[in-house]
Design a protein around this motif. Structure first.
Motif, PDB file in Angstrom:
ATOM      1  N   TYR A  25       0.953  -1.168  -0.007  1.00  0.00           N
ATOM      2  CA  TYR A  25       0.056   0.070   0.050  1.00  0.00           C
ATOM      3  C   TYR A  25       0.844   1.260  -0.189  1.00  0.00           C
ATOM      4  O   TYR A  25       1.699   1.501   1.001  1.00  0.00           O
ATOM      5  CB  TYR A  25      -0.950  -0.100   1.049  1.00  0.00           C
ATOM      6  CG  TYR A  25      -2.049   1.227   1.038  1.00  0.00           C
ATOM      7  CD1 TYR A  25      -3.238   0.632   1.004  1.00  0.00           C
ATOM      8  CD2 TYR A  25      -1.819   2.300   1.455  1.00  0.00           C
ATOM      9  CE1 TYR A  25      -4.292   1.618   0.820  1.00  0.00           C
ATOM     10  CE2 TYR A  25      -2.857   3.205   1.586  1.00  0.00           C
ATOM     11  CZ  TYR A  25      -4.195   2.933   1.109  1.00  0.00           C
ATOM     12  OH  TYR A  25      -5.204   3.843   1.224  1.00  0.00           O
ATOM     13  N   ALA A  26       0.769   2.012  -1.081  1.00  0.00           N
ATOM     14  CA  ALA A  26       1.432   3.394  -1.267  1.00  0.00           C
ATOM     15  C   ALA A  26       0.310   4.350  -1.030  1.00  0.00           C
ATOM     16  O   ALA A  26      -0.907   4.647  -1.558  1.00  0.00           O
ATOM     17  CB  ALA A  26       2.099   3.697  -2.409  1.00  0.00           C
ATOM     18  N   ASN A  27       0.709   5.393  -0.074  1.00  0.00           N
ATOM     19  CA  ASN A  27      -0.269   6.676   0.288  1.00  0.00           C
ATOM     20  C   ASN A  27       0.245   7.904  -0.387  1.00  0.00           C
ATOM     21  O   ASN A  27       1.099   8.598  -0.337  1.00  0.00           O
ATOM     22  CB  ASN A  27      -0.209   6.507   1.655  1.00  0.00           C
ATOM     23  CG  ASN A  27      -1.155   7.875   2.156  1.00  0.00           C
ATOM     24  OD1 ASN A  27      -1.974   8.357   1.385  1.00  0.00           O
ATOM     25  ND2 ASN A  27      -0.888   8.411   3.506  1.00  0.00           N
ATOM     26  N   GLY A  28      -0.730   8.292  -1.559  1.00  0.00           N
ATOM     27  CA  GLY A  28      -0.318   9.343  -2.134  1.00  0.00           C
ATOM     28  C   GLY A  28      -1.212  10.739  -1.685  1.00  0.00           C
ATOM     29  O   GLY A  28      -0.990  11.656  -2.375  1.00  0.00           O
ATOM     30  N   ALA A  29      -1.611  10.690  -0.763  1.00  0.00           N
ATOM     31  CA  ALA A  29      -1.843  12.036   0.139  1.00  0.00           C
ATOM     32  C   ALA A  29      -1.499  12.161   1.505  1.00  0.00           C
ATOM     33  O   ALA A  29      -0.724  11.233   1.958  1.00  0.00           O
ATOM     34  CB  ALA A  29      -3.766  11.833   0.484  1.00  0.00           C
ATOM     35  N   PRO A  30      -1.618  13.393   2.123  1.00  0.00           N
ATOM     36  CA  PRO A  30      -0.957  13.611   3.457  1.00  0.00           C
ATOM     37  C   PRO A  30      -1.586  12.920   4.576  1.00  0.00           C
ATOM     38  O   PRO A  30      -1.226  13.337   5.613  1.00  0.00           O
ATOM     39  CB  PRO A  30      -0.859  15.035   3.543  1.00  0.00           C
ATOM     40  CG  PRO A  30      -2.088  15.392   2.774  1.00  0.00           C
ATOM     41  CD  PRO A  30      -2.112  14.548   1.379  1.00  0.00           C
ATOM     42  N   ASN A  31      -2.667  12.122   4.187  1.00  0.00           N
ATOM     43  CA  ASN A  31      -3.452  11.405   5.367  1.00  0.00           C
ATOM     44  C   ASN A  31      -2.652  10.469   6.363  1.00  0.00           C
ATOM     45  O   ASN A  31      -1.498  10.014   5.721  1.00  0.00           O
ATOM     46  CB  ASN A  31      -4.390  10.645   4.560  1.00  0.00           C
ATOM     47  CG  ASN A  31      -5.292  11.277   3.690  1.00  0.00           C
ATOM     48  OD1 ASN A  31      -5.431  12.674   3.518  1.00  0.00           O
ATOM     49  ND2 ASN A  31      -5.917  10.505   2.543  1.00  0.00           N
ATOM     50  N   LEU A  32      -2.900  10.351   7.645  1.00  0.00           N
ATOM     51  CA  LEU A  32      -2.270   9.519   8.320  1.00  0.00           C
ATOM     52  C   LEU A  32      -2.200   8.154   7.847  1.00  0.00           C
ATOM     53  O   LEU A  32      -1.186   7.439   7.998  1.00  0.00           O
ATOM     54  CB  LEU A  32      -2.943   9.416   9.564  1.00  0.00           C
ATOM     55  CG  LEU A  32      -2.328   9.110  11.082  1.00  0.00           C
ATOM     56  CD1 LEU A  32      -1.285  10.180  11.131  1.00  0.00           C
ATOM     57  CD2 LEU A  32      -2.939   9.106  12.222  1.00  0.00           C
ATOM     58  N   THR A  33      -3.198   7.507   7.253  1.00  0.00           N
ATOM     59  CA  THR A  33      -3.513   6.364   6.403  1.00  0.00           C
ATOM     60  C   THR A  33      -2.453   4.933   7.093  1.00  0.00           C
ATOM     61  O   THR A  33      -2.966   4.015   7.681  1.00  0.00           O
ATOM     62  CB  THR A  33      -2.991   6.371   4.949  1.00  0.00           C
ATOM     63  OG1 THR A  33      -3.924   7.252   4.521  1.00  0.00           O
ATOM     64  CG2 THR A  33      -3.484   5.349   4.337  1.00  0.00           C
ATOM     65  N   VAL A  34      -1.117   5.043   6.770  1.00  0.00           N
ATOM     66  CA  VAL A  34      -0.303   4.032   7.174  1.00  0.00           C
ATOM     67  C   VAL A  34       0.848   4.311   8.322  1.00  0.00           C
ATOM     68  O   VAL A  34       1.836   3.560   8.240  1.00  0.00           O
ATOM     69  CB  VAL A  34       0.092   2.885   6.120  1.00  0.00           C
ATOM     70  CG1 VAL A  34      -1.037   2.203   5.330  1.00  0.00           C
ATOM     71  CG2 VAL A  34       0.746   3.911   5.081  1.00  0.00           C
TER      72      VAL A  34
END
Length: 437
Positions: free
Chosen positions: A215-224
């Motif tokens: 999983y790669a997170n493209g937004a500044p969200n906390l996410t992972v």
């Protein structure tokens, strides 16, 4: 990460799952479809057009990265995703108005076959968006299970041997990690009780990790980027990376700032403002969502310039960032930077940058590269945070208590040396003494 003894071959189809089937995702999908038909070039993609030097300069070994690394080919990619709206990738691409009709017409049939799965959406995390194509469930734990079922169904239906996920959705409201993010057990309990600290993107990410989907997170969200996700990714040996694609204005900062610092030129002020009219601009018009983006963008100069070490040059730097929603501009984002610098004896100078960029055009090759490299990382046996992919992000994830490298040139060297290392080639230091012995 341990140096891989063997990297599993990229056999079979690779599912590329994109939460958020909007401008960035559809521009990526259409571009890949055009490129594999030899109808357009995937410009901006390091994995497709970049080369890598191996050995000495005199060895003349500089293969294409796609020939050097055992990457999945473009022909092996099968796209899917989730979205608030039921539009196909073709309909969404038309609505986004990033690509011209002449490009969309050439891959219309293929794009029309990419239909989104229903989205996980709690509106309190993205206040400016509302759509009808959403999942329902009693708890967030139910939502995780629904996404996991989506992943398994997609892989089976499309005949994929494995998958990767790259977040292409909107920026969520800003909030720091809390108790619910502290451990796997705490997060699982939070899912069951609908903890408000668990956002939409975290539900997607948790489901992907559980299904061993990188999983790669493209937004500044906390996410992972919190302990529970780090622990789960490490436990299940799933690669994670993020956060926030480095595209327009921040890309320029990570190019210009290292150059000024390398020459020991001082900075007294750096003012940045953007106008953007697409869905991302609309979302960022909400102050809570903008806060997430602001934190991501402001940290870049702090880490590159190291004002605690160079107080005379950067200790009084005033750095300000603004984003304005301006509908007429659409996806054609415009970024202005005013840089107040000073040189010998303190004499002042200025640099003005006006970057008329295209947000999704810059993001699409990043999505492609991350999909291919995260899949490679998985097949190489890497798990947890993939700091070597910092090159692609505004706020690179690192090991706990380790500051991130933001300098684009350091990031590039780290990226390519990791490629050499995983393939058993010598690392390159650029020392070059051997040429003069």
């Amino acid at each position: 990460m341990k140096q891989p003894k063997e990297i599993t071959k990229a056999e079979g189809k690779l599912g590329v799952l994109l939460p958020g089937l909007g401008a960035v995702a559809t521009t990526t999908i259409a571009g890949v479809m055009l490129a594999r038909k030899n109808l357009a070039l995937p410009i901006g993609s390091l994995t497709q057009l970049g080369t890598i030097r191996l050995g000495k300069r005199t060895d003349n070994r500089s293969p294409l990265i796609r020939d050097f690394l055992p990457l999945a080919s473009l022909d092996q990619l099968e796209f899917g995703g989730w979205d608030l709206f039921p539009d196909t990738a073709y309909e969404s691409a038309k609505h986004a108005e990033v690509l011209e009709q002449r490009h969309l017409d050439q891959v219309r049939d293929e794009l029309s076959q990419v239909t989104p799965m229903k989205a996980v959406f709690y509106p309190e995390y993205v206040k400016r968006l509302h759509g009808p194509h959403v999942k329902t469930g009693a708890t967030k734990a139910d939502m995780v299970e629904q996404v996991r079922d989506d992943i398994r169904t997609f892989l089976k239906t499309k005949g994929c041997s494995r998958a990767v996920a790259v977040w292409c959705g909107s920026t969520e409201v800003y909030f720091p990690p809390g108790d619910v993010h502290a451990s796997i057990d705490a997060f699982e309990a939070g899912l069951a009780r609908n903890d408000p600290g668990i956002s939409n993107s975290q539900i997607y990410a948790w489901a992907c990790l559980k299904e061993r989907v990188p999983y790669a997170n493209g937004a500044p969200n906390l996410t992972v980027d919190f302990p529970a996700a780090w622990d789960l990714a490490k436990k299940l040996e799933v690669p994670i990376a993020g956060k926030d694609f480095k595209t327009g204005q921040t890309l320029m900062k990570t190019i210009i700032a290292p150059g000024l610092k390398a020459r020991m030129l001082g900075l007294s002020g750096w003012f940045s403002t953007n106008i953007l009219g697409n869905r991302d601009g609309e979302v960022l018009d909400d102050p809570d969502s903008f806060k997430s983006k602001e934190v991501s963008k402001l940290g870049v100069l702090e880490y590159i310039l190291q004002p605690h070490m160079y107080k005379e040059l950067y200790g009084k730097l005033y750095h300000k960032v603004r984003i304005e929603f301006y509908p007429p501009r659409g996806d054609a984002k415009e970024g202005w930077d005013n840089i107040d610098l000073f040189g010998w004896l303190g004499y002042p100078m200025q640099i003005k940058v006006n970057f008329l960029c295209r947000d999704s055009i810059l993001a699409a090759p990043i999505v492609l590269d991350l999909a291919l490299l995260m899949d490679l990382a998985s097949r190489a046996g890497f798990g947890g945070t993939q700091e070597w992919l910092s090159f692609y992000f505004k706020s690179p994830m690192t090991a706990p208590n380790l500051y991130p490298e933001h300098d684009l040139f350091i990031q590039s060297m780290k990226l390519k040396n990791t490629m050499r290392w995983m393939m058993g080639e010598d690392l390159i230091t650029h020392l070059g003494n051997e040429y003069y012995d």
